[in-house]
Design an enzyme around this catalytic site. Structure first.
Site, PDB file in Angstrom:
ATOM      1  N   LYS A 117      -0.190  -3.739  -7.833  1.00 36.58           N
ATOM      2  CA  LYS A 117      -1.751  -4.148  -7.484  1.00 36.58           C
ATOM      3  C   LYS A 117      -2.759  -2.934  -7.804  1.00 36.58           C
ATOM      4  CE  LYS A 117      -0.043  -6.084  -2.840  1.00 36.58           C
ATOM      5  NZ  LYS A 117       0.485  -5.734  -1.730  1.00 36.58           N
ATOM      6  N   GLN A 125      -0.317  -1.342   2.897  1.00 34.28           N
ATOM      7  CA  GLN A 125       0.790  -2.281   2.717  1.00 34.28           C
ATOM      8  C   GLN A 125       1.985  -1.890   3.843  1.00 34.28           C
ATOM      9  OE1 GLN A 125       1.270  -3.812  -0.220  1.00 34.28           O
ATOM     10  NE2 GLN A 125       3.329  -4.054   0.250  1.00 34.28           N
ATOM     11  N   ASP A 136      -5.628  -8.875   2.941  1.00 32.50           N
ATOM     12  CA  ASP A 136      -4.644  -9.351   2.996  1.00 32.50           C
ATOM     13  C   ASP A 136      -4.644 -10.324   3.687  1.00 32.50           C
ATOM     14  OD1 ASP A 136      -2.415  -8.718   1.702  1.00 32.50           O
ATOM     15  OD2 ASP A 136      -2.984  -6.533   2.855  1.00 32.50           O
TER      16      ASP A 136
HETATM   17  N1  GUN Z   1       4.344  -6.161   2.375  1.00 28.45           N
HETATM   18  C1  GUN Z   1       5.165  -7.333   1.886  1.00 28.45           C
HETATM   19  N2  GUN Z   1       3.755  -8.127   1.814  1.00 28.45           N
HETATM   20  C2  GUN Z   1       2.996  -8.238   1.779  1.00 28.45           C
HETATM   21  C3  GUN Z   1       1.634  -8.072   1.712  1.00 28.45           C
HETATM   22  O1  GUN Z   1       1.368  -9.145   1.238  1.00 28.45           O
HETATM   23  N3  GUN Z   1       0.409  -6.738   1.836  1.00 28.45           N
HETATM   24  C4  GUN Z   1       0.747  -6.275   2.622  1.00 28.45           C
HETATM   25  N4  GUN Z   1      -0.406  -5.351   3.140  1.00 28.45           N
HETATM   26  N5  GUN Z   1       1.641  -5.733   2.918  1.00 28.45           N
HETATM   27  C5  GUN Z   1       3.409  -6.474   2.582  1.00 28.45           C
END
Ligand code: GUN
Length: 281
Positions: A49, A93, A116
């Site tokens: 990311k 995350q 998100d």
């Molecule tokens: N953990 C697994 N997929 C995601 C996601 O799309 N966003 C976040 N913040 N955590 C995750």
């Protein structure tokens, strides 16, 4: 002939467009990325990311907290990021360590910075067909299907997996696009009775080789959200790719399918957050 849904190349196109767009802005969008602890998969996702941010000109503020951080300290950090006008998006995350309530943490993020799309006001807006921030994996899947001109309206979509971050918002999103959606999960009896009816079959269960050949209708579009690491280190999805790919009309590979599209959607959402928060651009 089966067509591979190349999320890697579609995401690269999106990055190129976003980069030229961001280059014209008076200031740069900023994303705070919080990771708690040392979960190996989470570290890889966060690294990817941040790399995407760097590539397209989004400023990333990487915050790495020890696994022992208290829920209160994390909530206070979110409060200060909510109040910080230089931060446009906040991403935490998941998963979080078990002493921290993910629900409480997600709801603490200001909905306007919730890139998100996990906050209940964003999930609620999606559920009534007035989306603001759409969760990144569902949005990435929609973008990928649309890129390949795969019809969604009037199709039967079967989703296997009912998580709050993928399965449920995806069901709402594709319902809003006039699909007939069946949402299956670990307690669905005779799962194959549903999956074999799917025009578009989407698996988000996180179990290697969970979707086998006999569970798929010939000519179906197969989307694999799973990213599972085997003991020998290889990454595989939920779908038995070797066999299912011979039967499907379109299929996503793992890696290189849904994963890069999730990141592209995160970048789009961050730019959107910046635009909402930045007057007179
Ligand atoms: N953990 C697994 N997929 C995601 C996601 O799309 N966003 C976040 N913040 N955590 C995750």
């Amino acid at each position: 002939m089966t067509i591979k849904l190349d999320g890697k190349s579609v995401s690269e196109n999106i990055f190129t467009k976003l980069k030229s767009h961001i280059a014209l802005l008076a200031s740069k969008p900023t994303l705070a990325v919080i990771i708690v602890g040392t979960n190996a998969a989470s570290q890889v996702y966060v690294k990817n990311k941040i790399k995407a941010c760097e590539k397209i000109g989004i400023i990333s503020n990487h915050i790495h907290l020890d696994a022992s951080v208290s829920q209160n300290d994390l909530l206070q950090m979110i409060e200060s990021l909510n109040a910080d006008h230089t931060i446009n998006g906040i991403l935490i995350q998941l998963p979080l360590p078990s002493h921290i309530s993910e629900k409480k943490i997600i709801q603490a993020i200001h909905p306007k910075k919730d890139v998100d799309g996990f906050h209940y006001s964003n999930i609620g807006a999606l559920s009534i067909g007035l989306p603001k921030f759409i969760s990144c994996t569902p949005l990435g899947i929609l973008t990928l299907l649309q890129h390949y001109s795969i019809e969604i309206s009037q199709k039967h979509v079967v989703i296997v997996g009912r998580s709050n971050i993928v399965g449920k918002p995806l069901a709402m999103l594709l319902t809003n696009h006039d699909a007939t959606v069946t949402l299956c999960h670990s307690k669905t009896p005779s799962l194959e009775n549903f999956t074999t009816q799917a025009d578009i079959l989407i698996s988000c269960v996180g179990k290697p080789n969970f979707i086998t050949l006999s569970m798929v209708k010939e000519g179906a579009v197969v989307v694999d959200v799973g990213i599972n690491r085997l003991d020998n280190g290889t990454l595989v999805g939920d779908v038995s790719y070797e066999t299912v790919s011979k039967l499907a009309s379109f299929i996503t590979p793992v890696p290189g399918g849904v994963g890069p599209m999730t990141i592209a959607s995160l970048m789009e959402n961050t730019l959107k957050a910046y635009k909402i928060q930045t007057p007179c651009m």
